[in-house]
Motif scaffolding. Structure first.
Motif, PDB file in Angstrom:
ATOM      1  N   VAL A 178       0.832  -1.203   0.000  1.00  0.00           N
ATOM      2  CA  VAL A 178       0.000   0.000   0.000  1.00  0.00           C
ATOM      3  C   VAL A 178       0.865   1.251   0.000  1.00  0.00           C
ATOM      4  O   VAL A 178       0.559   2.244  -0.678  1.00  0.00           O
ATOM      5  CB  VAL A 178      -0.956  -0.008   1.208  1.00  0.00           C
ATOM      6  N   GLU A 179       1.965   1.215   0.727  1.00  0.00           N
ATOM      7  CA  GLU A 179       2.849   2.379   0.779  1.00  0.00           C
ATOM      8  C   GLU A 179       3.435   2.678  -0.596  1.00  0.00           C
ATOM      9  O   GLU A 179       3.527   3.850  -1.006  1.00  0.00           O
ATOM     10  CB  GLU A 179       3.975   2.148   1.786  1.00  0.00           C
ATOM     11  N   VAL A 180       3.820   1.638  -1.328  1.00  0.00           N
ATOM     12  CA  VAL A 180       4.350   1.851  -2.675  1.00  0.00           C
ATOM     13  C   VAL A 180       3.289   2.485  -3.568  1.00  0.00           C
ATOM     14  O   VAL A 180       3.580   3.406  -4.352  1.00  0.00           O
ATOM     15  CB  VAL A 180       4.838   0.515  -3.266  1.00  0.00           C
ATOM     16  N   LEU A 181       2.039   2.026  -3.456  1.00  0.00           N
ATOM     17  CA  LEU A 181       0.966   2.585  -4.270  1.00  0.00           C
ATOM     18  C   LEU A 181       0.731   4.066  -3.985  1.00  0.00           C
ATOM     19  O   LEU A 181       0.384   4.826  -4.891  1.00  0.00           O
ATOM     20  CB  LEU A 181      -0.333   1.807  -4.028  1.00  0.00           C
ATOM     21  N   LEU A 182       0.913   4.476  -2.730  1.00  0.00           N
ATOM     22  CA  LEU A 182       0.610   5.849  -2.348  1.00  0.00           C
ATOM     23  C   LEU A 182       1.812   6.781  -2.403  1.00  0.00           C
ATOM     24  O   LEU A 182       1.673   7.962  -2.734  1.00  0.00           O
ATOM     25  CB  LEU A 182       0.020   5.869  -0.934  1.00  0.00           C
ATOM     26  N   VAL A 183       2.992   6.262  -2.085  1.00  0.00           N
ATOM     27  CA  VAL A 183       4.166   7.126  -1.948  1.00  0.00           C
ATOM     28  C   VAL A 183       4.945   7.255  -3.253  1.00  0.00           C
ATOM     29  O   VAL A 183       5.439   8.344  -3.584  1.00  0.00           O
ATOM     30  CB  VAL A 183       5.086   6.604  -0.821  1.00  0.00           C
ATOM     31  N   GLU A 184       5.067   6.157  -3.998  1.00  0.00           N
ATOM     32  CA  GLU A 184       5.910   6.180  -5.191  1.00  0.00           C
ATOM     33  C   GLU A 184       5.411   7.124  -6.281  1.00  0.00           C
ATOM     34  O   GLU A 184       6.198   7.863  -6.875  1.00  0.00           O
ATOM     35  CB  GLU A 184       6.055   4.757  -5.744  1.00  0.00           C
ATOM     36  N   PRO A 185       4.106   7.149  -6.608  1.00  0.00           N
ATOM     37  CA  PRO A 185       3.659   8.101  -7.637  1.00  0.00           C
ATOM     38  C   PRO A 185       3.867   9.540  -7.159  1.00  0.00           C
ATOM     39  O   PRO A 185       3.707   9.838  -5.976  1.00  0.00           O
ATOM     40  CB  PRO A 185       2.161   7.786  -7.798  1.00  0.00           C
ATOM     41  N   PRO A 186       4.207  10.455  -8.052  1.00  0.00           N
ATOM     42  CA  PRO A 186       4.373  11.865  -7.649  1.00  0.00           C
ATOM     43  C   PRO A 186       3.040  12.465  -7.213  1.00  0.00           C
ATOM     44  O   PRO A 186       1.970  11.965  -7.562  1.00  0.00           O
ATOM     45  CB  PRO A 186       4.907  12.533  -8.921  1.00  0.00           C
ATOM     46  N   PHE A 187       3.129  13.540  -6.466  1.00  0.00           N
ATOM     47  CA  PHE A 187       1.915  14.134  -5.901  1.00  0.00           C
ATOM     48  C   PHE A 187       0.952  14.603  -6.982  1.00  0.00           C
ATOM     49  O   PHE A 187      -0.260  14.578  -6.799  1.00  0.00           O
ATOM     50  CB  PHE A 187       2.286  15.299  -4.966  1.00  0.00           C
ATOM     51  N   TRP A 188       1.488  15.047  -8.135  1.00  0.00           N
ATOM     52  CA  TRP A 188       0.605  15.547  -9.186  1.00  0.00           C
ATOM     53  C   TRP A 188      -0.158  14.419  -9.876  1.00  0.00           C
ATOM     54  O   TRP A 188      -1.065  14.674 -10.677  1.00  0.00           O
ATOM     55  CB  TRP A 188       1.389  16.380 -10.199  1.00  0.00           C
ATOM     56  N   VAL A 189       0.184  13.173  -9.568  1.00  0.00           N
ATOM     57  CA  VAL A 189      -0.595  12.021 -10.029  1.00  0.00           C
ATOM     58  C   VAL A 189      -1.599  11.602  -8.966  1.00  0.00           C
ATOM     59  O   VAL A 189      -2.770  11.323  -9.256  1.00  0.00           O
ATOM     60  CB  VAL A 189       0.324  10.841 -10.395  1.00  0.00           C
TER      61      VAL A 189
ATOM     62  N   TRP B  38       4.271  15.650   2.196  1.00  0.00           N
ATOM     63  CA  TRP B  38       3.523  14.737   1.331  1.00  0.00           C
ATOM     64  C   TRP B  38       3.877  13.273   1.580  1.00  0.00           C
ATOM     65  O   TRP B  38       3.002  12.430   1.764  1.00  0.00           O
ATOM     66  CB  TRP B  38       3.756  15.095  -0.138  1.00  0.00           C
ATOM     67  N   ASP B  39       5.176  12.948   1.563  1.00  0.00           N
ATOM     68  CA  ASP B  39       5.583  11.548   1.756  1.00  0.00           C
ATOM     69  C   ASP B  39       5.142  11.032   3.117  1.00  0.00           C
ATOM     70  O   ASP B  39       4.667   9.896   3.241  1.00  0.00           O
ATOM     71  CB  ASP B  39       7.100  11.409   1.607  1.00  0.00           C
ATOM     72  N   ASN B  40       5.299  11.861   4.153  1.00  0.00           N
ATOM     73  CA  ASN B  40       4.860  11.450   5.487  1.00  0.00           C
ATOM     74  C   ASN B  40       3.347  11.256   5.531  1.00  0.00           C
ATOM     75  O   ASN B  40       2.836  10.327   6.182  1.00  0.00           O
ATOM     76  CB  ASN B  40       5.275  12.499   6.527  1.00  0.00           C
ATOM     77  N   ALA B  41       2.614  12.120   4.838  1.00  0.00           N
ATOM     78  CA  ALA B  41       1.155  12.011   4.832  1.00  0.00           C
ATOM     79  C   ALA B  41       0.706  10.729   4.144  1.00  0.00           C
ATOM     80  O   ALA B  41      -0.203  10.030   4.624  1.00  0.00           O
ATOM     81  CB  ALA B  41       0.537  13.224   4.130  1.00  0.00           C
ATOM     82  N   MET B  42       1.331  10.379   3.027  1.00  0.00           N
ATOM     83  CA  MET B  42       0.966   9.142   2.328  1.00  0.00           C
ATOM     84  C   MET B  42       1.360   7.907   3.137  1.00  0.00           C
ATOM     85  O   MET B  42       0.656   6.895   3.124  1.00  0.00           O
ATOM     86  CB  MET B  42       1.618   9.110   0.952  1.00  0.00           C
ATOM     87  N   ALA B  43       2.490   7.981   3.846  1.00  0.00           N
ATOM     88  CA  ALA B  43       2.872   6.867   4.715  1.00  0.00           C
ATOM     89  C   ALA B  43       1.867   6.702   5.850  1.00  0.00           C
ATOM     90  O   ALA B  43       1.484   5.584   6.209  1.00  0.00           O
ATOM     91  CB  ALA B  43       4.275   7.095   5.275  1.00  0.00           C
TER      92      ALA B  43
ATOM     93  N   LEU C  79      -1.297   7.627   5.701  1.00  0.00           N
ATOM     94  CA  LEU C  79      -2.514   7.112   5.080  1.00  0.00           C
ATOM     95  C   LEU C  79      -2.407   5.611   4.852  1.00  0.00           C
ATOM     96  O   LEU C  79      -3.376   4.869   5.075  1.00  0.00           O
ATOM     97  CB  LEU C  79      -2.763   7.840   3.761  1.00  0.00           C
ATOM     98  N   ALA C  80      -1.241   5.141   4.425  1.00  0.00           N
ATOM     99  CA  ALA C  80      -1.040   3.704   4.235  1.00  0.00           C
ATOM    100  C   ALA C  80      -1.169   2.953   5.559  1.00  0.00           C
ATOM    101  O   ALA C  80      -1.829   1.900   5.630  1.00  0.00           O
ATOM    102  CB  ALA C  80       0.338   3.446   3.618  1.00  0.00           C
ATOM    103  N   LEU C  81      -0.562   3.483   6.616  1.00  0.00           N
ATOM    104  CA  LEU C  81      -0.676   2.860   7.940  1.00  0.00           C
ATOM    105  C   LEU C  81      -2.137   2.787   8.390  1.00  0.00           C
ATOM    106  O   LEU C  81      -2.606   1.738   8.856  1.00  0.00           O
ATOM    107  CB  LEU C  81       0.145   3.649   8.957  1.00  0.00           C
ATOM    108  N   ALA C  82      -2.850   3.898   8.246  1.00  0.00           N
ATOM    109  CA  ALA C  82      -4.239   3.948   8.703  1.00  0.00           C
ATOM    110  C   ALA C  82      -5.117   2.994   7.897  1.00  0.00           C
ATOM    111  O   ALA C  82      -5.972   2.295   8.462  1.00  0.00           O
ATOM    112  CB  ALA C  82      -4.771   5.372   8.606  1.00  0.00           C
ATOM    113  N   LEU C  83      -4.921   2.939   6.585  1.00  0.00           N
ATOM    114  CA  LEU C  83      -5.753   2.078   5.750  1.00  0.00           C
ATOM    115  C   LEU C  83      -5.499   0.598   6.035  1.00  0.00           C
ATOM    116  O   LEU C  83      -6.440  -0.198   6.125  1.00  0.00           O
ATOM    117  CB  LEU C  83      -5.496   2.382   4.265  1.00  0.00           C
ATOM    118  N   VAL C  84      -4.239   0.222   6.177  1.00  0.00           N
ATOM    119  CA  VAL C  84      -3.923  -1.186   6.465  1.00  0.00           C
ATOM    120  C   VAL C  84      -4.481  -1.591   7.826  1.00  0.00           C
ATOM    121  O   VAL C  84      -5.111  -2.649   7.972  1.00  0.00           O
ATOM    122  CB  VAL C  84      -2.398  -1.419   6.412  1.00  0.00           C
TER     123      VAL C  84
END
Length: 321
Positions: free
Chosen positions: A42-53, A87-92, A94-99
């Motif tokens: 999940v972290e790869v799905l959220l963190v790897e794409p750039p924010f504008w994606v 941004w990266d911390n926020a997506m991480a 979000l991944a923690l919360a979703l899992v």
């Protein structure tokens, strides 16, 4: 005198923990592997794409669920997170919360269904849920660290234990709140208990269950910030650093990012529960009493926008009545 009366509770707990870590280490290793693999995915799905994606994707989800105002607000809020460099911390986070929320839901909803259908299970589960809800959040981190060491996994495990109680309670409440006459009608027409659960109780209890989903997600988000104290990362990490350094600016930036994520998740999950207004469940509720009986038995198909004819309902009734 008081020393002689002391209850050695701490010694008992330590002995129990030692036995668990010595005899069930393989089980906890398997759990750790599964949870960590899902989180990394999940972290790869959220963190790897750039924010504008990612921002348009998340805004599109908010738009589809709640409307253009929520979509626009999501774009603005997420762009603010980008501007404060979180941004990266926020997506991480979000991944923690979703899992954690996914695992909590997988435990809470079946347990709530079981408790709703069995009074003995409900009587056993209720005090356990009371205990989980009254326990301070930091206490969950202690056994999690002992069983899973430090890192992401103990943070997720502690979050699951902290967040699942409202899901169990609201699932049970929703199913028990379904009109008993509708359930009895389904039983009278020969529907099995499983079919009654799937086609009557769960659809009618959906708004209450979705409230439980909302509560689980919000509690998960609040707990993963605290879980940064055991190495979980995400937005909790800069918040802990701000506390240690008394860095008001960093704390404000990370705290604002948490608030933005919380608002987005809260509005979206609340709107998912409100989708019932245009769903087959709403049409089911709007039907007449005789049509409800036929649908409960599964003998009359529901055509969107139209109620079944009375003659069809009468034909579905068992003979001899």
């Amino acid at each position: 005198m008081l020393d002689d009366l002391r209850l050695p509770l701490g010694d008992w707990v330590e002995s129990a923990v030692d036995w668990i870590t010595a005899n069930l280490a393989v089980v906890f290793d398997v759990i750790k592997t599964i949870v960590l693999a899902l989180y990394e995915f999940v972290e790869v799905l959220l963190v790897e794409p750039p924010f504008w994606v990612m921002i348009p994707i998340l805004a599109a989800i908010a738009f589809l669920v709640r409307g253009w105002k929520m979509g626009l607000g999501t774009i603005v809020g997420l762009f603010v997170i980008v501007l404060v460099n979180q941004w990266d911390n926020a997506m991480a986070t979000l991944a923690l919360a979703l899992v954690a929320a996914v695992f909590a839901l997988l435990l809470a909803i079946p347990l709530g269904i079981w408790a709703a259908r069995n009074d003995r299970v409900s009587n056993i589960v209720r005090p356990i849920l009371d205990f989980l809800q009254t326990m301070p959040a930091f206490v969950y981190l202690i056994p999690a660290i002992i069983l899973f060491s430090v890192g992401v996994v103990p943070g997720i495990i502690a979050t699951i234990a902290f967040a699942m109680a409202p899901g169990v309670r609201l699932t049970e409440l929703g199913i028990r709140g379904v009109d008993k006459e509708i359930v009895e009608a389904g039983t009278a027409f020969g529907a099995s208990p499983g079919r009654i659960l799937r086609q009557i109780q769960l659809p009618l209890a959906l708004p209450t269950i979705m409230t439980g989903v909302n509560q689980i997600i919000m509690l998960s988000l609040s707990m993963v910030v605290i879980a940064a104290m055991v190495g979980a990362g995400g937005l909790g990490q800069p918040i802990v650093q701000a506390l240690q350094r008394i860095d008001v600016g960093l704390g404000a930036e990370a705290g604002l990012s948490v608030v933005i994520l919380a608002i987005i998740l809260d509005r979206v999950t609340n709107s998912l529960g409100n989708l019932k207004d245009s769903s087959p469940v709403a049409k089911y509720r709007a039907l007449g009493w005789g049509s409800r009986q036929a649908i409960a038995a599964g003998r009359v198909p529901v055509t969107p926008g139209a109620a079944p004819a009375a003659e069809t309902t009468n034909a579905a009734a068992p003979s001899g009545r």
